[in-house]
Write a protein that holds these residues in place. Structure first.
Motif, short mmCIF file in Angstrom:
data_model
loop_
_atom_site.label_atom_id
_atom_site.label_comp_id
_atom_site.label_asym_id
_atom_site.label_seq_id
_atom_site.Cartn_x
_atom_site.Cartn_y
_atom_site.Cartn_z
N ALA A 1 -4.54 40.77 1.69
CA ALA A 1 -5.39 41.98 1.88
C ALA A 1 -5.43 43.09 0.61
O ALA A 1 -6.44 43.67 0.41
N GLU A 2 -4.45 42.83 -0.46
CA GLU A 2 -4.69 43.73 -1.30
C GLU A 2 -5.52 43.10 -2.53
O GLU A 2 -6.05 44.02 -3.22
N THR A 3 -5.85 41.64 -2.45
CA THR A 3 -6.75 40.97 -3.62
C THR A 3 -8.04 40.59 -3.22
O THR A 3 -8.63 40.08 -3.86
N ARG A 4 -8.38 40.52 -1.86
CA ARG A 4 -9.44 39.97 -1.35
C ARG A 4 -10.52 40.74 -1.84
O ARG A 4 -11.80 39.79 -2.48
N MET A 5 -10.77 41.94 -2.00
CA MET A 5 -11.96 42.47 -2.72
C MET A 5 -12.21 42.30 -4.17
O MET A 5 -13.35 41.77 -4.46
N GLU A 6 -10.92 42.27 -4.91
CA GLU A 6 -10.99 41.73 -6.39
C GLU A 6 -11.50 40.63 -6.53
O GLU A 6 -12.41 40.07 -7.13
N LYS A 7 -10.71 39.51 -5.94
CA LYS A 7 -10.98 38.03 -6.08
C LYS A 7 -12.48 37.75 -5.43
O LYS A 7 -13.18 37.02 -6.07
N GLY A 8 -12.63 38.33 -4.47
CA GLY A 8 -14.07 37.90 -3.82
C GLY A 8 -15.17 38.60 -4.66
O GLY A 8 -16.26 37.98 -4.98
N LEU A 9 -15.10 39.58 -5.27
CA LEU A 9 -16.16 40.33 -5.95
C LEU A 9 -16.21 39.47 -7.21
O LEU A 9 -17.18 39.00 -7.66
N HIS B 1 -21.09 49.91 2.53
CA HIS B 1 -20.08 49.22 3.09
C HIS B 1 -20.60 47.53 3.37
O HIS B 1 -19.72 46.64 3.46
N ILE B 2 -21.84 47.48 3.49
CA ILE B 2 -22.31 45.99 3.68
C ILE B 2 -22.12 45.23 2.38
O ILE B 2 -21.62 44.02 2.47
N GLN B 3 -22.43 45.92 1.46
CA GLN B 3 -22.16 45.13 0.07
C GLN B 3 -20.48 45.00 -0.26
O GLN B 3 -20.14 43.83 -0.87
N GLN B 4 -20.12 46.04 0.17
CA GLN B 4 -18.42 45.75 0.13
C GLN B 4 -17.80 44.61 1.14
O GLN B 4 -17.07 43.81 0.40
N TYR B 5 -18.42 44.71 2.05
CA TYR B 5 -17.92 43.53 3.18
C TYR B 5 -18.46 42.08 2.53
O TYR B 5 -17.75 41.18 2.96
N LEU B 6 -19.47 42.09 2.09
CA LEU B 6 -20.01 40.79 1.45
C LEU B 6 -18.96 40.26 0.45
O LEU B 6 -18.58 39.17 0.29
N SER B 7 -18.48 41.37 -0.56
CA SER B 7 -17.76 40.91 -1.47
C SER B 7 -16.29 40.54 -0.84
O SER B 7 -15.55 39.71 -1.23
N ALA B 8 -15.54 41.47 -0.14
CA ALA B 8 -14.48 41.36 0.36
C ALA B 8 -14.28 40.25 1.40
O ALA B 8 -13.33 39.49 1.52
N ASN B 9 -15.07 40.23 2.71
CA ASN B 9 -15.05 39.27 3.67
C ASN B 9 -15.72 37.87 3.19
O ASN B 9 -15.05 36.89 3.22
N GLY C 1 -14.46 37.11 -0.58
CA GLY C 1 -13.05 37.24 -0.75
C GLY C 1 -12.31 36.42 0.25
O GLY C 1 -11.11 35.77 0.21
N ASP C 2 -12.59 36.35 1.66
CA ASP C 2 -11.92 35.85 2.60
C ASP C 2 -12.26 34.28 2.73
O ASP C 2 -11.30 33.39 3.32
N TYR C 3 -13.42 34.14 2.54
CA TYR C 3 -13.87 32.52 2.82
C TYR C 3 -14.18 31.70 1.52
O TYR C 3 -13.66 30.60 1.29
N ILE C 4 -14.98 32.23 0.57
CA ILE C 4 -15.31 31.45 -0.39
C ILE C 4 -14.54 31.12 -1.65
O ILE C 4 -14.49 30.15 -2.42
N THR C 5 -13.40 31.95 -1.50
CA THR C 5 -12.33 31.78 -2.42
C THR C 5 -11.31 30.99 -2.14
O THR C 5 -10.32 30.44 -2.79
N ARG C 6 -11.17 30.08 -0.80
CA ARG C 6 -10.40 29.54 -0.37
C ARG C 6 -10.31 27.85 -1.18
O ARG C 6 -11.13 27.59 -1.54
N ASN C 7 -9.21 27.45 -1.02
CA ASN C 7 -9.10 26.05 -1.44
C ASN C 7 -9.64 25.05 -0.50
O ASN C 7 -10.15 25.38 0.56
#
Length: 389
Positions: free
Chosen positions: A267-275, A299-307, A310-316
């Motif tokens: 929750a703390e890193t999703r925005m940074e890593k997603g961006l 907020h939509i741009q922030q959702y794109l980065s973090a969600n 951050g939540d999906y495309i950074t996954r292994n």
């Protein structure tokens, strides 16, 4: 020194049906305890049923053919295959309906061998390549049969019984002409088509391709990652049925659930890593998207980065080049997403998927998403990555 590439002489009609040529390459009287020859079968030709006391080994060097042991289904054999025939097993081998086949036949321990020739392989037996036999089967090209069998071995299609003309047209196109357009690796092709079925909301075809993916060695993790990645692009309300269908297939195949987590963020890193991942794929345009966003839509741009990122495309579980092709497959299949298609064509290029790779992707999707959506995507491609003159 002799050559195995020459056809040789006509085979004895008493032991073969159709046009067959035999070139004996190594004979026992030359001092070797083997008998080895190159046999060339014209389409529809074959051996009689027979046995070898010492067994036999076949090395297929050209074309596509059939091999059958008594009481077992006919197997499709092709260039590169090695068929090890047990001792004293009744069998036959020959060319397929539409292709010649050449193999090198080797009989070991020739001094102990005895070949017993039996009855002719009847047309009914030969035409039994598929069970149940249906008329259109023998109008399919060998490549179409082979490529289809690779994904779904021994699968009996009901559509082949009810709509044989459609299957003849579709399979010859999708599993021969389209596949042979390029050298896209089978696993990649299957994964991208599977992704497109989610975008098309084609649940029945999706289940077919989940099974195909497992059949060709795609990991359950990779399948689930395509499914999870569909959520931010297609929406959970359209993906949930595909999740349930996938779980049912996994359970049927004794794949334990849940799978190991592939998450790389908190929750703390999703925005940074997603961006960071968003910038890797989209490029500097991300900063412009933030600057140009109205305050009430920031907020939509922030959702794109973090969600989304951050939540999906950074996954292994999938590398970034595959993920971008998967995303493009979703978007093409969904339709009405030309703006996003353009963005992700550039995204594909940014991560190393060039114009030809994207053309190959679009080509492989044609049978499953249709021409209108493919042609719309091609228009986007030509705008973003025009052919260099």
């Amino acid at each position: 020194m002799t050559s195995f590439t020459e056809k040789g002489i006509a085979a004895a009609a008493a032991y073969f049906k159709g046009t067959v040529w035999v070139n004996m390459n190594v004979k026992p009287e030359e001092g070797y305890n083997i008998n080895m020859g190159t046999v060339t079968f014209e389409p529809k030709s074959r051996t009689n049923w027979h046995t070898h006391k010492s067994g036999q080994i076949l090395f297929v060097i050209e074309g596509i053919g059939y091999y059958q042991e008594k009481g077992k289904p006919i197997q499709l054999i092709q260039k590169g295959d090695v068929i090890k025939i047990p001792k004293n097993v009744e069998h036959w081998h020959g060319a397929s309906h539409n292709s010649l086949m050449r193999h090198i036949a080797l009989i070991p321990e020739f001094d102990k061998d005895k070949t017993e020739w039996l009855e002719v392989v009847s047309d009914v037996e030969y035409d039994g390549f598929k069970v149940p036999v249906y008329e259109v089967e023998n109008n399919l090209t060998p490549a179409a049969i082979m490529n289809h069998e690779e994904l779904w071995p021994n699968y009996v299609s009901k559509v082949k019984e009810t709509d044989p003309e459609l299957i003849e047209v579709f399979d010859n196109f999708a599993f021969d002409e389209v596949i042979n357009h390029d050298a896209m690796e089978t696993k990649t092709r299957v994964l991208l088509i599977m992704a497109s079925t989610i975008g098309s909301q084609a649940l029945i075809e999706y289940k077919m391709f989940v099974n195909a993916a497992l059949n060709v060695g795609i990991s359950p993790t990779a399948i689930k990652e395509v499914l999870y990645q569909a959520v931010p692009y297609v929406g959970i309300s359209k993906v949930i049925d595909f999740i349930n269908a996938t779980n049912e297939i996994f359970i049927e195949r004794n794949i334990s659930l849940p799978l190991e987590s592939q998450s790389t963020t908190t929750a703390e890193t999703r925005m940074e890593k997603g961006l960071a991942k968003q910038k890797e794929i989209i490029g500097n345009r991300v900063e412009d998207m933030y600057k140009n966003a109205p305050k009430d839509l920031l907020h939509i741009q922030q959702y794109l980065s973090a969600n989304c990122f951050g939540d999906y495309i950074t996954r292994n579980g999938l590398d970034v080049k595959t993920r971008e092709m998967v995303t493009l497959s979703f978007l093409i299949a969904m339709g009405g997403t030309e703006s996003q298609i353009k963005g992700h064509i550039q995204g594909n290029a940014n991560v190393g998927n060039d114009r030809q790779t994207i053309i190959n992707l679009m080509t492989q999707l044609i049978p499953y998403v249709g021409y209108p959506r493919t042609l719309n995507a091609i228009t986007c491609l030509n705008e973003v990555l025009p052919l260099k003159k």
